[in-house]
Design an enzyme around this catalytic site. Structure first.
Site, PDB file in Angstrom:
ATOM      1  N   LYS A  34      31.558  95.729  80.941  1.00 23.17           N
ATOM      2  CA  LYS A  34      32.360  96.570  80.584  1.00 23.17           C
ATOM      3  C   LYS A  34      32.780  96.325  79.113  1.00 23.17           C
ATOM      4  O   LYS A  34      32.217  95.258  78.514  1.00 23.17           O
ATOM      5  CB  LYS A  34      33.756  96.002  81.486  1.00 23.17           C
ATOM      6  CG  LYS A  34      34.218  94.816  81.151  1.00 23.17           C
ATOM      7  CD  LYS A  34      35.342  94.440  82.296  1.00 23.17           C
ATOM      8  CE  LYS A  34      35.798  92.953  81.924  1.00 23.17           C
ATOM      9  NZ  LYS A  34      37.207  92.869  82.405  1.00 23.17           N
ATOM     10  N   ARG A 130      47.854  90.520  89.720  1.00 20.66           N
ATOM     11  CA  ARG A 130      47.502  91.454  88.925  1.00 20.66           C
ATOM     12  C   ARG A 130      47.144  92.729  89.605  1.00 20.66           C
ATOM     13  O   ARG A 130      47.751  93.888  89.299  1.00 20.66           O
ATOM     14  CB  ARG A 130      46.486  91.206  88.156  1.00 20.66           C
ATOM     15  CG  ARG A 130      46.177  91.870  86.674  1.00 20.66           C
ATOM     16  CD  ARG A 130      45.017  91.401  85.919  1.00 20.66           C
ATOM     17  NE  ARG A 130      43.557  91.537  86.313  1.00 20.66           N
ATOM     18  CZ  ARG A 130      42.586  90.995  85.608  1.00 20.66           C
ATOM     19  NH1 ARG A 130      42.546  90.743  84.299  1.00 20.66           N
ATOM     20  NH2 ARG A 130      41.446  90.932  86.136  1.00 20.66           N
ATOM     21  N   TYR A 254      45.577  88.238  49.394  1.00 18.51           N
ATOM     22  CA  TYR A 254      47.143  88.659  49.521  1.00 18.51           C
ATOM     23  C   TYR A 254      47.966  87.601  49.982  1.00 18.51           C
ATOM     24  O   TYR A 254      47.476  86.592  50.628  1.00 18.51           O
ATOM     25  CB  TYR A 254      46.963  89.617  50.778  1.00 18.51           C
ATOM     26  CG  TYR A 254      46.450  91.120  50.598  1.00 18.51           C
ATOM     27  CD1 TYR A 254      47.101  91.756  49.768  1.00 18.51           C
ATOM     28  CD2 TYR A 254      45.027  91.512  51.200  1.00 18.51           C
ATOM     29  CE1 TYR A 254      46.417  93.201  49.516  1.00 18.51           C
ATOM     30  CE2 TYR A 254      44.722  92.636  50.888  1.00 18.51           C
ATOM     31  CZ  TYR A 254      45.264  93.595  50.116  1.00 18.51           C
ATOM     32  OH  TYR A 254      44.759  94.692  49.945  1.00 18.51           O
ATOM     33  N   MET A 302      41.213  93.758  54.851  1.00 19.58           N
ATOM     34  CA  MET A 302      40.609  94.776  55.683  1.00 19.58           C
ATOM     35  C   MET A 302      39.311  94.893  55.521  1.00 19.58           C
ATOM     36  O   MET A 302      38.552  94.671  56.719  1.00 19.58           O
ATOM     37  CB  MET A 302      41.088  95.965  55.442  1.00 19.58           C
ATOM     38  CG  MET A 302      40.848  97.057  56.514  1.00 19.58           C
ATOM     39  SD  MET A 302      41.290  98.765  55.868  1.00 19.58           S
ATOM     40  CE  MET A 302      43.056  98.588  56.224  1.00 19.58           C
TER      41      MET A 302
HETATM   42  C1  LIG Z   1      37.361  91.556  87.836  1.00 23.23           C
HETATM   43  C2  LIG Z   1      36.527  90.894  86.956  1.00 23.23           C
HETATM   44  N1  LIG Z   1      35.440  90.111  87.377  1.00 23.23           N
HETATM   45  C3  LIG Z   1      34.475  89.404  86.454  1.00 23.23           C
HETATM   46  C4  LIG Z   1      34.668  89.336  85.039  1.00 23.23           C
HETATM   47  C5  LIG Z   1      34.174  88.495  84.128  1.00 23.23           C
HETATM   48  O1  LIG Z   1      34.787  87.532  83.799  1.00 23.23           O
HETATM   49  P1  LIG Z   1      34.240  86.435  82.861  1.00 23.23           P
HETATM   50  O2  LIG Z   1      33.955  87.184  81.523  1.00 23.23           O
HETATM   51  O3  LIG Z   1      35.326  85.574  82.686  1.00 23.23           O
HETATM   52  O4  LIG Z   1      32.993  86.047  83.351  1.00 23.23           O
HETATM   53  C6  LIG Z   1      36.316  89.889  84.775  1.00 23.23           C
HETATM   54  C7  LIG Z   1      36.463  90.033  83.452  1.00 23.23           C
HETATM   55  O5  LIG Z   1      37.566  90.182  82.834  1.00 23.23           O
HETATM   56  C8  LIG Z   1      36.851  90.780  85.663  1.00 23.23           C
HETATM   57  O6  LIG Z   1      37.874  91.503  85.407  1.00 23.23           O
END
Ligand SMILES: Cc1ncc(COP(=O)(O)O)c(C=O)c1O
Length: 358
Positions: A34, A130, A254, A302
């Site tokens: 992701k 969550r 800055y 920046m």
């Molecule tokens: C549902 C879920 N599974 C797995 C992962 C992977 O976690 P990590 O990057 O700590 O291995 C994430 C990352 O945020 C996640 O949200």
């Protein structure tokens, strides 16, 4: 061309994925890609892993499309599930595995035309609060979905909030809650993020979900990626583009927050917060020039930052500067800036070209 590049070592990602698999022999692993593979470029990362990874995991249907182009047959898990009817249609078209994290999502799934039954991952809220169902509600939906034409496998997943902290009480409670779901027969179960893959064998069920470790950063504050056997993946490299001799008492940058305590040689470096280098990195945070660590001097701008090169008298314009990579772990820069490697890697901006090493 502006001298700034994020070099991504794809062989290192394959090494790190193999290490994740070795931690839990016989288990399969979704490579979590992701957020554009944590900032590394999902298309290239998936192409590098597609022959070795058992599957991939993403956050959205849009991210899933990028993965599907590279890995048409792979199992591909949508970690937060579908947000609307179009998402369900897309999930069926692409043959995704989907998380179902609440009753509303489950009902929407049942409203869909069952063009292709999906593998469903019911998410248990084991204590992170969550996403996910309470245990009794999850059992109920597992039974309902088991009978639904929209559903193929009924699987169980949960996410650990504190697996990165040694022996945290919440981890025990979460695992108890996950393992308490045993009496209902799920097709597959998945509980382990990187921290759990590396240190928590009871969480190693059918499918692992390693993310950050694939990118060669550590999920732990106290243990470095190198200690864990991980290879760094991204090297963020800029150059010294200007040099200035600064007399005692003069300031740099800055806010004039850094003031020379000795006659100083200051290098200006072609990377700033608009590239993803953290603005909150304080003076003293190190970068590497000519194999030597040198400290930041003053606030990050920046497009540029300044480093104190006084102790490196041979440093010259055009010298390469490693902001993070093998010599300067991203986790160290993150720690100095009050954040985590995850944030720095995912925030390298689009204007930084990625260069891939295979
Ligand atoms: C549902 C879920 N599974 C797995 C992962 C992977 O976690 P990590 O990057 O700590 O291995 C994430 C990352 O945020 C996640 O949200």
């Amino acid at each position: 061309m502006r001298p700034l590049v994020a070099t991504v070592d794809l062989a290192a990602i394959c090494h790190n994925y193999a290490l994740a698999k070795r931690c839990a022999p016989g288990r399969r692993a979704f490579a979590v890609v992701k957020a554009d593979a944590y900032g590394h470029g999902a298309a290239a990362v998936v192409a590098a892993l597609r022959d070795v990874a058992d599957g991939f995991a993403v956050c959205s249907v849009e991210e899933a499309r990028v993965v599907r182009e590279q890995a048409p047959e792979a199992r591909l898990l949508l970690l937060e599930g579908c947000f609307d009817a179009e998402d369900y249609a897309a999930a069926m078209e692409m043959g995704l595995d989907i998380s179902v994290q609440g009753a509303e999502q489950a009902r929407r799934l049942l409203d869909c035309a069952p063009t292709r039954p999906l593998n469903v991952w019911l998410k248990l809220d084991s204590g992170m609060h969550r996403l996910g169902f309470e245990p009794a509600e999850l059992q109920h939906w597992a039974e309902v979905l088991r009978a639904a034409p929209q559903v193929a496998e009924v699987n169980l997943m949960s996410h650990l909030a504190c697996a990165d902290e040694h022996m945290h009480q919440l981890t025990d409670r979460q695992l108890e809650s996950c393992l308490g779901m045993q009496e209902f027969v799920f097709d597959q179960r998945s509980f382990a993020n990187s921290a759990a893959v590396l240190t928590l064998a009871p969480a190693h069920t059918d499918w692992l979900r390693p993310g950050i470790m694939l990118y060669g950063a550590s999920p732990f504050a106290e243990r470095s990626a190198a200690e864990l056997g991980l290879r760094p993946v991204m090297t963020l490299t800029a150059e010294v583009i200007a040099l200035h001799d600064v007399p005692v008492g003069d300031s740099v940058g800055y806010g004039a927050t850094w003031v020379a305590q000795r006659p100083s040689r200051i290098g200006t470096v072609s990377c700033g917060y608009a590239d993803g280098y953290p603005r909150h990195a304080p003076s003293g945070t190190c970068v590497v020039v000519r194999g030597q660590r040198v400290p930041l001097a003053g606030r990050v701008s920046m497009d540029m930052l300044a480093v104190d090169l006084t102790d490196l008298p041979d440093a010259a314009i055009g010298d390469s500067v490693e902001l993070w990579g093998a010599q300067m772990p991203v986790d160290e820069v993150a720690q100095a800036s009050g954040t985590i490697g995850y944030e720095l890697l995912t925030k390298v901006t689009q204007r930084v070209p990625r260069k891939y090493l295979s």
